[in-house]
Design a protein around this motif. Sequence first.
Motif, PDB file in Angstrom:
ATOM      1  N   MET A 125      40.531  30.957  37.099  1.00 12.80           N
ATOM      2  CA  MET A 125      39.496  31.978  37.020  1.00 12.80           C
ATOM      3  C   MET A 125      40.082  33.375  37.249  1.00 12.80           C
ATOM      4  SD  MET A 125      36.435  32.082  36.338  1.00 12.80           S
ATOM      5  CE  MET A 125      35.132  33.190  36.336  1.00 12.80           C
ATOM      6  N   ARG A 126      41.101  33.462  38.097  1.00  9.47           N
ATOM      7  CA  ARG A 126      41.715  34.754  38.405  1.00  9.47           C
ATOM      8  C   ARG A 126      42.331  35.381  37.162  1.00  9.47           C
ATOM      9  NH1 ARG A 126      43.304  39.039  40.573  1.00  9.47           N
ATOM     10  NH2 ARG A 126      45.358  39.439  41.377  1.00  9.47           N
ATOM     11  N   ILE A 127      42.917  34.578  36.322  1.00  4.95           N
ATOM     12  CA  ILE A 127      43.565  35.105  35.125  1.00  4.95           C
ATOM     13  C   ILE A 127      42.545  35.721  34.159  1.00  4.95           C
ATOM     14  CG2 ILE A 127      43.580  33.004  33.731  1.00  4.95           C
ATOM     15  CD1 ILE A 127      46.532  33.885  33.045  1.00  4.95           C
TER      16      ILE A 127
ATOM     17  N   SER B 250      39.702  37.225  35.013  1.00  4.65           N
ATOM     18  CA  SER B 250      39.271  38.527  35.536  1.00  4.65           C
ATOM     19  C   SER B 250      40.379  39.576  35.343  1.00  4.65           C
ATOM     20  CB  SER B 250      38.882  38.413  37.004  1.00  4.65           C
ATOM     21  OG  SER B 250      39.992  38.045  37.775  1.00  4.65           O
ATOM     22  N   MET B 251      41.641  39.167  35.471  1.00  3.99           N
ATOM     23  CA  MET B 251      42.743  40.097  35.247  1.00  3.99           C
ATOM     24  C   MET B 251      42.801  40.494  33.764  1.00  3.99           C
ATOM     25  SD  MET B 251      46.771  39.866  36.365  1.00  3.99           S
ATOM     26  CE  MET B 251      46.882  38.181  35.943  1.00  3.99           C
TER      27      MET B 251
END
Length: 139
Positions: free
Chosen positions: A1-3, A5-6
């Motif tokens: 999920m972090r990727i 948003s980045m």
Amino acid sequence: MRILSMLWSNLWGRPRTLLFPKRPVVTERFRGLVRFDPALCSGCAICKMRCTAKAIEFKTGKGEFTWSYEPGQCTFCGRCVEGCKEHALSQDSECPPIYLTPGELKTAYTVARKPPAAKPAAVTPPAGQTPNPAPGGTQ
């Protein structure tokens, strides 16, 4: 999920770079171009040995030496300035100028070697007196 948003912030976020005339804000303790004072230099070449980026060249000749600095290779770490015992090197506190061709900012100085410091003369006793013999010596 972090990727995700980045990726989203990179694609639709604001630009992270500055357009040409603008410059980043210079903070306190910023280290810029290295400056050389040939009058203070003793020719020890410690600055060259401490420079990990090979931005400083030092060549010796008969009775003189040549010190040169290439800012395009410099990482502005300040190790050369810290190692200079004669305080012949310093660093600017503002951003380096913009240059377009390699070697454009390179500086070189040819400096005559300083003669070695004179050794103090041996102290001679005044006329008519003999020097004291060493302790435990024979007379």
